[in-house]
Design an enzyme around this catalytic site. Structure first.
Site, mmCIF file in Angstrom:
data_model
loop_
_atom_site.group_PDB
_atom_site.id
_atom_site.type_symbol
_atom_site.label_atom_id
_atom_site.label_comp_id
_atom_site.label_asym_id
_atom_site.label_seq_id
_atom_site.Cartn_x
_atom_site.Cartn_y
_atom_site.Cartn_z
ATOM 1 N N HIS A 97 0.858 -1.195 0.000
ATOM 2 C CA HIS A 97 0.000 0.000 0.000
ATOM 3 C C HIS A 97 0.894 1.245 0.000
ATOM 4 O O HIS A 97 1.980 1.231 0.596
ATOM 5 C CB HIS A 97 -0.903 -0.019 1.241
ATOM 6 C CG HIS A 97 -1.939 1.064 1.212
ATOM 7 N ND1 HIS A 97 -1.645 2.366 1.541
ATOM 8 C CD2 HIS A 97 -3.240 1.036 0.854
ATOM 9 C CE1 HIS A 97 -2.750 3.092 1.400
ATOM 10 N NE2 HIS A 97 -3.729 2.315 0.976
ATOM 11 N N GLU A 169 -3.932 2.353 -7.336
ATOM 12 C CA GLU A 169 -4.278 3.400 -6.384
ATOM 13 C C GLU A 169 -3.372 4.612 -6.623
ATOM 14 O O GLU A 169 -2.262 4.671 -6.066
ATOM 15 C CB GLU A 169 -4.069 2.907 -4.951
ATOM 16 C CG GLU A 169 -4.969 1.776 -4.541
ATOM 17 C CD GLU A 169 -5.265 1.831 -3.044
ATOM 18 O OE1 GLU A 169 -6.445 1.930 -2.696
ATOM 19 O OE2 GLU A 169 -4.332 1.806 -2.249
#
Ligand code: PGA
Length: 257
Positions: A97, A169
């Site tokens: 992430h 993302e």
């Protein structure tokens, strides 16, 4: 391919009471959901994984971790291994992430090591890739995605590739309320698909799900997921409000034939 929605609860739900209230509310809202065809995954902080698994197993909601360490066991103070997560009954793990890349200096090599550890223990990895605002402005989006995907996939065999999910993302879209256009997302999806086709051939590449994350809510989901035909979404902030999270699920359901 079945659509997937992943809730990343990040470092929230600070007390047991808060956790229990969240789970009660989630179960209540889930009961109101008309027939569901979307795969639902919740990724709470590691301390809550066991309880989430226990509470949600009858609800057909899978549970995932937000991170793992790449070694299986041993003298690695403070770390949690993929096998530990798997043994708790979890199915998924988020890897790389952008917050981990930024605050914990996770490189593509580390992402690759963690990806191997996840696959080794049969946890399904959700690998996050995405460019920063500066990289986007410099016109480097494709370059960044290509190196993140290529380096992340070093030595990952074709037999395992269908278990990997990629989450695009854009770092600048996370928590900002600003979202990319349908075309921006489609371009990145094609970039990732191309790498997969080159590495594994088109029939293996077809089985890899590519989802979108960054400011997803019930108002943006059509633009960021349905229009560019993504395989699902990774949801941060809105996953903290079960009714809002399940509103996104409902919209996805309504668009599945
Ligand atoms: P956001 O977070 O939905 O709050 O933008 C997404 C993420 O960090 O995965």
């Amino acid at each position: 391919m079945q659509k997937i929605i992943v809730g990343n609860l990040k470092m929230n739900l600070l007390t047991l009471a808060e956790r229990d209230r969240y789970l009660e509310s989630f179960e209540r809202e889930l009961k109101n959901l008309p027939e569901n065809k979307v795969e639902i995954v919740l990724c709470p902080p590691a301390v809550h994984l066991e309880k989430f698994g226990e509470k949600l197993k009858t609800q057909e909601v899978a549970v995932g971790a937000q991170n793992i360490f790449w070694e299986e066991r041993g003298s690695f103070t403070g770390e949690i291994s993929s096998l530990m997560i798997k043994n708790l009954g979890c199915k998924y793990v988020i890897i790389g992430h952008s917050e981990r890349r930024k605050y914990f200096q996770e490189t593509n090599e580390i992402v690759n090591a963690k990806l191997k550890a996840a696959l080794q223990t049969k946890l399904m990895p959700i690998v996050c890739v995405g460019e920063s605002q500066e990289e986007r402005i410099a016109g480097d989006t494709a370059k960044v995605i290509i190196s993140q995907v290529n380096q992340g996939l070093v030595d990952i065999p074709i037999s395992k590739i269908a278990e990997v999910i990629f989450a695009y993302e854009p770092v600048w879209a996370i928590g900002s309320g600003v979202i990319p256009t349908e075309d921006d997302i489609l371009e990145v999806k094609i970039t990732i698909k191309k790498i997969l086709v080159e590495k594994y051939g088109s029939s293996a590449a077809e089985k890899v799900r590519i989802i979108y994350g960054g400011s997803v809510n019930s108002k943006t989901v059509a633009q960021v997921c349905l229009a560019p035909q993504m395989d699902g979404v990774l949801v941060g902030r809105e996953s903290l409000i079960p009714s809002e999270f399940l509103k996104i699920v409902e919209i996805l359901n309504n668009h599945i034939a």
